[in-house]
Design a protein around this motif. Structure first.
Motif, PDB file in Angstrom:
ATOM      1  N   THR A 171      39.164   3.212   2.158  1.00 50.09           N
ATOM      2  CA  THR A 171      38.896   2.174   0.871  1.00 50.09           C
ATOM      3  C   THR A 171      39.466   0.713   1.042  1.00 50.09           C
ATOM      4  OG1 THR A 171      38.923   4.156  -0.268  1.00 50.09           O
ATOM      5  CG2 THR A 171      39.107   2.320  -1.337  1.00 50.09           C
ATOM      6  N   THR A 172      40.497   0.585   1.602  1.00 48.32           N
ATOM      7  CA  THR A 172      41.251  -0.670   1.681  1.00 48.32           C
ATOM      8  C   THR A 172      40.133  -1.390   2.689  1.00 48.32           C
ATOM      9  OG1 THR A 172      43.375   0.310   1.321  1.00 48.32           O
ATOM     10  CG2 THR A 172      43.112  -1.943   2.531  1.00 48.32           C
ATOM     11  N   ALA A 173      39.740  -1.008   3.634  1.00 45.07           N
ATOM     12  CA  ALA A 173      39.133  -1.716   4.591  1.00 45.07           C
ATOM     13  C   ALA A 173      37.711  -1.844   4.181  1.00 45.07           C
ATOM     14  CB  ALA A 173      39.194  -0.861   5.871  1.00 45.07           C
ATOM     15  N   ARG A 174      37.255  -1.273   3.025  1.00 44.16           N
ATOM     16  CA  ARG A 174      35.970  -1.290   2.537  1.00 44.16           C
ATOM     17  C   ARG A 174      34.748  -0.610   3.482  1.00 44.16           C
ATOM     18  NH1 ARG A 174      38.420  -6.287   1.344  1.00 44.16           N
ATOM     19  NH2 ARG A 174      38.508  -6.780  -0.780  1.00 44.16           N
ATOM     20  N   LEU A 175      35.485   0.428   4.149  1.00 51.11           N
ATOM     21  CA  LEU A 175      34.321   1.295   5.059  1.00 51.11           C
ATOM     22  C   LEU A 175      34.090   2.475   4.539  1.00 51.11           C
ATOM     23  CD1 LEU A 175      36.317   0.767   8.349  1.00 51.11           C
ATOM     24  CD2 LEU A 175      34.341  -0.413   7.566  1.00 51.11           C
ATOM     25  N   SER A 176      34.653   3.177   3.346  1.00 53.79           N
ATOM     26  CA  SER A 176      34.384   4.306   2.761  1.00 53.79           C
ATOM     27  C   SER A 176      32.669   4.474   2.483  1.00 53.79           C
ATOM     28  CB  SER A 176      35.085   4.704   1.464  1.00 53.79           C
ATOM     29  OG  SER A 176      34.981   5.998   0.916  1.00 53.79           O
ATOM     30  N   SER A 203      51.644  -1.771   6.787  1.00 52.25           N
ATOM     31  CA  SER A 203      51.710  -2.744   5.626  1.00 52.25           C
ATOM     32  C   SER A 203      51.293  -4.167   5.975  1.00 52.25           C
ATOM     33  CB  SER A 203      52.995  -2.623   4.885  1.00 52.25           C
ATOM     34  OG  SER A 203      53.976  -3.040   5.900  1.00 52.25           O
ATOM     35  N   GLY A 204      51.318  -4.443   7.571  1.00 57.51           N
ATOM     36  CA  GLY A 204      50.914  -5.793   7.679  1.00 57.51           C
ATOM     37  C   GLY A 204      49.672  -5.940   8.300  1.00 57.51           C
ATOM     38  N   LEU A 205      48.778  -4.968   8.203  1.00 57.51           N
ATOM     39  CA  LEU A 205      47.381  -5.212   8.737  1.00 57.51           C
ATOM     40  C   LEU A 205      46.620  -5.878   7.812  1.00 57.51           C
ATOM     41  CD1 LEU A 205      47.111  -1.585  10.368  1.00 57.51           C
ATOM     42  CD2 LEU A 205      47.060  -3.552  11.623  1.00 57.51           C
ATOM     43  N   SER A 206      45.774  -6.840   8.259  1.00 55.45           N
ATOM     44  CA  SER A 206      44.787  -7.272   7.487  1.00 55.45           C
ATOM     45  C   SER A 206      43.522  -6.284   7.526  1.00 55.45           C
ATOM     46  CB  SER A 206      44.348  -8.737   8.181  1.00 55.45           C
ATOM     47  OG  SER A 206      43.391  -8.387   9.483  1.00 55.45           O
ATOM     48  N   ASP A 207      42.695  -6.575   6.608  1.00 53.62           N
ATOM     49  CA  ASP A 207      41.491  -5.680   6.431  1.00 53.62           C
ATOM     50  C   ASP A 207      40.648  -5.773   7.414  1.00 53.62           C
ATOM     51  OD1 ASP A 207      42.625  -5.318   3.701  1.00 53.62           O
ATOM     52  OD2 ASP A 207      40.940  -6.553   2.776  1.00 53.62           O
ATOM     53  N   THR A 208      40.606  -6.795   8.164  1.00 52.90           N
ATOM     54  CA  THR A 208      39.812  -6.985   9.445  1.00 52.90           C
ATOM     55  C   THR A 208      40.364  -6.119  10.604  1.00 52.90           C
ATOM     56  OG1 THR A 208      38.892  -9.079   8.803  1.00 52.90           O
ATOM     57  CG2 THR A 208      38.659  -8.519  11.069  1.00 52.90           C
ATOM     58  N   LEU A 210      42.358  -3.669  10.012  1.00 57.65           N
ATOM     59  CA  LEU A 210      42.491  -2.105   9.852  1.00 57.65           C
ATOM     60  C   LEU A 210      40.955  -1.616  10.032  1.00 57.65           C
ATOM     61  CD1 LEU A 210      43.554   0.307   8.322  1.00 57.65           C
ATOM     62  CD2 LEU A 210      43.173  -0.674   6.330  1.00 57.65           C
ATOM     63  N   ALA A 211      40.116  -2.444   9.808  1.00 60.24           N
ATOM     64  CA  ALA A 211      38.587  -2.037  10.068  1.00 60.24           C
ATOM     65  C   ALA A 211      38.494  -1.883  11.435  1.00 60.24           C
ATOM     66  CB  ALA A 211      37.726  -3.120   9.519  1.00 60.24           C
ATOM     67  N   ASN A 212      39.180  -2.575  12.135  1.00 58.53           N
ATOM     68  CA  ASN A 212      38.847  -2.596  13.635  1.00 58.53           C
ATOM     69  C   ASN A 212      39.416  -1.230  14.325  1.00 58.53           C
ATOM     70  OD1 ASN A 212      38.180  -4.055  16.446  1.00 58.53           O
ATOM     71  ND2 ASN A 212      40.214  -3.993  16.502  1.00 58.53           N
ATOM     72  N   ILE A 213      40.316  -1.002  13.576  1.00 62.18           N
ATOM     73  CA  ILE A 213      41.228   0.313  14.143  1.00 62.18           C
ATOM     74  C   ILE A 213      40.495   1.625  13.595  1.00 62.18           C
ATOM     75  CG2 ILE A 213      43.295   1.617  13.643  1.00 62.18           C
ATOM     76  CD1 ILE A 213      44.914  -0.920  13.449  1.00 62.18           C
ATOM     77  N   LEU A 214      40.068   1.403  12.478  1.00 65.60           N
ATOM     78  CA  LEU A 214      39.276   2.646  11.879  1.00 65.60           C
ATOM     79  C   LEU A 214      37.926   2.969  12.658  1.00 65.60           C
ATOM     80  CD1 LEU A 214      40.106   2.297   8.137  1.00 65.60           C
ATOM     81  CD2 LEU A 214      41.088   3.760   9.678  1.00 65.60           C
ATOM     82  N   PHE A 311      48.859   3.780   2.278  1.00 61.58           N
ATOM     83  CA  PHE A 311      47.313   3.821   1.980  1.00 61.58           C
ATOM     84  C   PHE A 311      47.152   4.850   0.852  1.00 61.58           C
ATOM     85  CE2 PHE A 311      47.041   2.487   6.500  1.00 61.58           C
ATOM     86  CZ  PHE A 311      46.932   1.075   5.895  1.00 61.58           C
ATOM     87  N   THR A 312      48.122   5.541   0.211  1.00 58.91           N
ATOM     88  CA  THR A 312      47.710   6.567  -0.549  1.00 58.91           C
ATOM     89  C   THR A 312      47.781   6.312  -2.084  1.00 58.91           C
ATOM     90  OG1 THR A 312      49.885   7.576  -0.248  1.00 58.91           O
ATOM     91  CG2 THR A 312      48.151   8.517   1.148  1.00 58.91           C
TER      92      THR A 312
END
Length: 356
Positions: A171-176, A203-208, A210-214, A311-312
């Motif tokens: 959700t945070t990474a806008r990938l849901s 907590s320090g990850l940018s949305d970009t 985080l999206a890359n990791i996911l 993230f919960t």
């Protein structure tokens, strides 16, 4: 072909409820009466009674023939499956359920397994149905002990099997929405403790970032069940993120890079999920496991665990499923887990009705 008399209450009183429901969807009944190569998994009267007692909303099926048709389609396998086809190595035949209730090429899948010498079916949320009775002479109609659960959309499934950190991260990474709309995907889903283990970095990850990791946890356009992943000592897979990940077999254990698969073959609306005990790192694709270790080291250097689950915030499951160990291919060590039949809230009927 399934004969009309197979469904008649006079000849088989255990299927009178199913007979009544099929009369509400004549197109499906006609399909069953004329198809040459199908297998019907027929819930008993008691199975429907138990469904209504667990989830009163399932009664809405009586007034929603579209949803009813979807539930019943999930009980029809493409192909003939005999009692002898159930082995300790699971198979995943297609059902008649397709769009809009499933985004799986060839129809939504169902797991057939011989578990403790009992023919067992695993449907959505890895809910089990057993006590099959092979009811007619050519073994194409099997009476089952519970109504199968239609696999739910990805985010709903992740939340309800307690992968709330992953739901929040998507959700945070806008990938849901994007991941749920993909057709034929395989997701290696980190557990909540896996996210806690890298909590200092989360907590320090940018949305970009985080999206890359996911994206590194998702294999697009392929549904890879455990027998396929266990077929070789090592398999390299391309991910949505672009980098490759490596599947390794150690006996009956599976590892994704350095992460162990702790719950396999969870069916979802657009593919399959395998739960893993580590968050994968696309900047550390060479990470390898220590199969003898109970816990694998995080794939991220310098991280420390946190008590709170990342993230919960605002992520609330509708129910909780507690996994139990189920042997894979007859092996106990390193086996996958499965959801017990006694812990279920979202029955397949209610899942479909809710999506109307």
């Amino acid at each position: 072909m399934l004969e009309h008399h197979d469904f008649q209450p006079d000849n088989n009183a255990t299927l009178s409820t199913l007979t009544s429901l099929l009369q509400l969807v004549p197109d499906l009944f006609q399909t069953l009466s004329t198809a040459q190569n199908i297998t019907l998994l027929a819930p008993s009267n008691e199975a429907f009674t138990n469904l209504l007692s667990r989830n009163p909303r399932s009664a809405e099926l009586m007034t929603n023939t579209r949803a009813l048709s979807g539930v019943l389609q999930y009980h029809v396998l493409s192909g003939k499956f005999l009692s002898t086809d159930f082995t300790t190595s699971p198979i995943f035949p297609s059902t008649l359920l397709s769009t809009p209730f499933a985004n799986v090429t060839g129809g939504q899948k169902l797991q057939l397994t011989l578990l403790n010498e009992t023919a067992s079916l695993f449907s959505g949320y890895k809910q089990a149905s057993s006590d099959l009775t092979f009811a007619n002479s050519n073994n194409t109609l099997h009476i089952i002990s519970s109504v199968l659960t239609v696999p739910a959309p990805l985010s709903q499934t992740l939340s309800n099997i307690n992968l709330t950190s992953l739901v929040g991260a998507l959700t945070t990474a806008r990938l849901s929405s994007g991941t749920s709309s993909l057709q034929d995907m395989t997701l290696f889903a980190p557990s909540n403790p896996a996210f806690q283990a890298i909590g200092s970095a989360a907590s320090g990850l940018s949305d970009t970032d985080l999206a890359n990791i996911l994206g590194y946890h998702l294999v697009p356009s392929r549904i890879l069940f455990s027998p396929r992943l266990l077929a070789q000592d090592q398999i390299v897979l391309a991910t949505l993120q672009g980098s490759n990940l490596t599947i390794r077999r150690d006996g009956n254990q599976l590892f994704v890079n350095s992460a162990r698969v702790i719950l396999g073959d969870v069916l979802v609306g657009n593919g399959v999920v395998h739960v893993i005990d580590n968050v994968l790192n696309p900047s550390n694709t060479s990470a390898t496991p220590d199969p003898a270790a109970a816990t694998q080291a995080p794939a991220f250097a310098g991280v420390t665990p946190v008590a709170d689950i990342p993230f919960t915030s605002g992520i609330v499951p509708t129910t909780t499923f507690v996994p139990v160990t189920v042997p894979l291919n007859g092996a106990g060590k390193g086996a996958f887990a499965a959801v017990p039949t006694g812990v279920m809230l979202a029955a397949g009927a209610a899942v479909l009705v809710a999506g109307m």
